[in-house]
Design an enzyme around this catalytic site. Sequence first.
Site, short mmCIF file in Angstrom:
data_model
loop_
_atom_site.label_atom_id
_atom_site.label_comp_id
_atom_site.label_asym_id
_atom_site.label_seq_id
_atom_site.Cartn_x
_atom_site.Cartn_y
_atom_site.Cartn_z
N ASP A 56 -9.03 -4.55 -6.01
CA ASP A 56 -8.63 -3.67 -4.91
C ASP A 56 -9.71 -2.62 -4.68
O ASP A 56 -10.04 -1.84 -5.57
CB ASP A 56 -7.30 -3.01 -5.25
CG ASP A 56 -6.67 -2.28 -4.07
OD1 ASP A 56 -7.42 -1.87 -3.17
OD2 ASP A 56 -5.45 -2.12 -4.07
N SER A 98 0.84 -1.19 0.00
CA SER A 98 0.00 0.00 0.00
C SER A 98 0.88 1.26 0.00
O SER A 98 1.63 1.48 -0.95
CB SER A 98 -0.95 -0.04 1.20
OG SER A 98 -1.96 0.93 1.08
N HIS A 151 -7.57 -5.31 -1.56
CA HIS A 151 -6.37 -4.56 -1.19
C HIS A 151 -5.37 -5.44 -0.44
O HIS A 151 -4.17 -5.33 -0.61
CB HIS A 151 -6.75 -3.36 -0.34
CG HIS A 151 -5.62 -2.42 -0.10
ND1 HIS A 151 -4.96 -1.77 -1.11
CD2 HIS A 151 -5.02 -2.01 1.05
CE1 HIS A 151 -4.01 -1.00 -0.60
NE2 HIS A 151 -4.02 -1.13 0.70
#
Length: 801
Positions: A741, A668, A775
Amino acid sequence: MLRLALICIWMMLCPIFTPKTLAQDYQKPSPALQQTISHSTSLTTRLSNDNQWLALLSPISAPSIATLAMPEQKLAGLRIAAEQFLPSRITQRYHQLTLINIKDNGQRVITLPGGYDITELKFSPDSRNLSYVSLTPEGGYLCVYNIAQDRHQRLSNERLNGTISLDYQWANNKTLLARFVIAQDTSANQPHVSIGPKTKETSGKNSPQRTYQDLLKTSADKQLFSSLTTSQLALVDLEGKLTKIGAPGIIEDFSVSPDGQYILNRQITTPFSTQVKYDDFPTLTEIYNLDGQLITLLHQSQGGESRPQGKDSVLLGPRMLHWVQGQAATLAFTKALDQGDSQRDAPLRDSLWLLDAPFTQQATRVAQTQWRITDIDWAENHLALITERNSKAQQIRLSSLNTRLGESSLHTLNERNLRDKYQDLGLFAKHYYPGKGQVVSLLQGAKTTGLIHYGQGATPEGDKPFLKRTSLLTGESSLLWQSATQRLESVRYVLNLEPLQLIINRESPTEPPSLVLLNGTKESVLYEHPVGLSAYQGMQKQLITFKRADGVPLSGTLYLPANYTKEQGTLPVLMWAYPREFNDPEVAGQISFSANQYPTISPRGPIPLVAEGFAVFDKVSMPIIAQGDKEPNDTFREQLTANAQAAIDTLVDLGIADRKQIAVGGHSYGAFMVANLLAHTDLFYAGIARSGAYNRSLTPFGFQNEERTYWQANDIYQQMSPFNYADKIKSPLLLIHGEMDQNSGTFPLQSERLFDAIQGLGGKARLVILPFEGHSYTAKESLEHLLWEQSQFLKANLPPN
């Protein structure tokens, strides 16, 4: 230039992967890496209100990819299994339930009906029953397990509507409140084909919103969203009788008053937005009685599109409507005093109000606060514990308030930097009062009342978990219990204060977590987790502290293979990190570490690679600190480089690493860090970037803790975007992204376009898109392939000695 030449030669001699590894099927890593997927030390528990029963829930750590591949609808930030009226991805899902009698340590493994997984397990107020949601192929059903009779019962054949949430609540000892599916035309749930232009139009008003996925796009989307999320709120008793509460609606949240007489219900209303998620749609909040009759309409809110810019900005009108714990039926809510705009100068920003049953009179304001109220806990004797936050200044404050005395009694108990772990009070101990709910525990002393709280106990010498009593009058704390020095122990439940009775977690480097009952000077083990992860037995773990060039203290946790010594030479190293913004250098240098912790090795983290012969430098400090009157990100690249340089110098000085054998990785915002380090430094010989965002012009209304927009800080957005410097990325880069995601800003397109740029510019990169993953990555096949990709990539791209 010499380093660049060496990289080019190495790339020609050793490409990223051999032809054999280019297969598109899921790959399996080594048996050692696979162990991290099958073994989990996580344990979920529930404690009964009478402190007699402890429920242990065994989670499903890695479902099959077939589970993620089931059809789903993506609507307004929700992902829905339409046929079942369930969330398509239920994270808290359990396949085994064990019940422990705390008094005699008797254990009972409970057979789940039909072998179906369960979720949302709760004890009844009188602790005689356990309720849960049974997850069948048809949908979710509300069930109850009678502890004394060892008997399961499905309360109704009506399915729950869990599209927004599967939450429910015990209204009293014999009745539960939940959302149920309403009868409708099944064809309404089928995907709608919309043929025609998709249109949007501005309102002419400012609506600065971050970028989200899965938003509504067409009128068909809006119809399908309404059809799937509309449910009937109803009470169901242990005999199966249903009592409807109001008309069907899109019920976002509901709760029963502590005395069980009233229901607070918040519903989503039109117009539905194409710019924000469902939880920012307009709502109306009402109160019903248990007969299903409407008592009053409390508030109708506008949509979140109009919320002012700023992390602490809110909508006008009542917020945080909830029942006061410790009172029979009193509502509390907050209201902004600054037009909801946190960027506006205001001496007072928020206020707290109370409204008593029967809710026909005017609410009473009991406090005004300097900062935004973000949380309220309720204790005995009309005591409120109010948490305020000033995100811009990175400050948080806890105050006590006697609601009968009003704002003159507002008294600060703790004020600290948001990121200050050393001053964190932790969690408040709570206990249940019939008819009054869960209230914060207080301990009366000779001169003052004490607040009971427990936490991690981060210190410069390492974590020292604690249980403390803090005076509400002076703010001074006294220690009631603390972890042993040779083990890591932490409070899970406070059963009693006088005499002290606790359930604690206990672990050591060689002993997996266990649950222990402390009863005065006596103790008994309630549960022991089985030993696993044989491939990691003897793995070395060490906290490394160091400083960057400007004196800012940094740290990281170094993991080394078992039996490794420096005399054997250096090791290839994977450094893993995540940047964080600070406004205080001292807070930036704080550590959180325990040498006594049992190895927690997640397949999603970097530590598994120790079994492949790598050293892993994990949780390496990457502080980005505000300097003078500048924002932290004004010097993002310079500070990021300084952090990385200091970490590498430390590893080399320790004799662990060769400068040509260090890779950097992150997930991330950590992936964003990786791409920036490869673009702007020659420090690393490879990088792993997972689920990142690399072009900040695609997140124009802020990202992470950056509140300025693209138009307010265009140069910062451009400088921080590694996509703009893709021609500078010369070290091999492994890009990994979940195909679905759902996180704000990290569209899969971000990884795809960075890969395209590197490819077009002649760089070395590999892009892996994991099917059906979000994600984070959850499926067993995805985690196996993730570990394989990372292992193969590092072995191929860190030059040998």
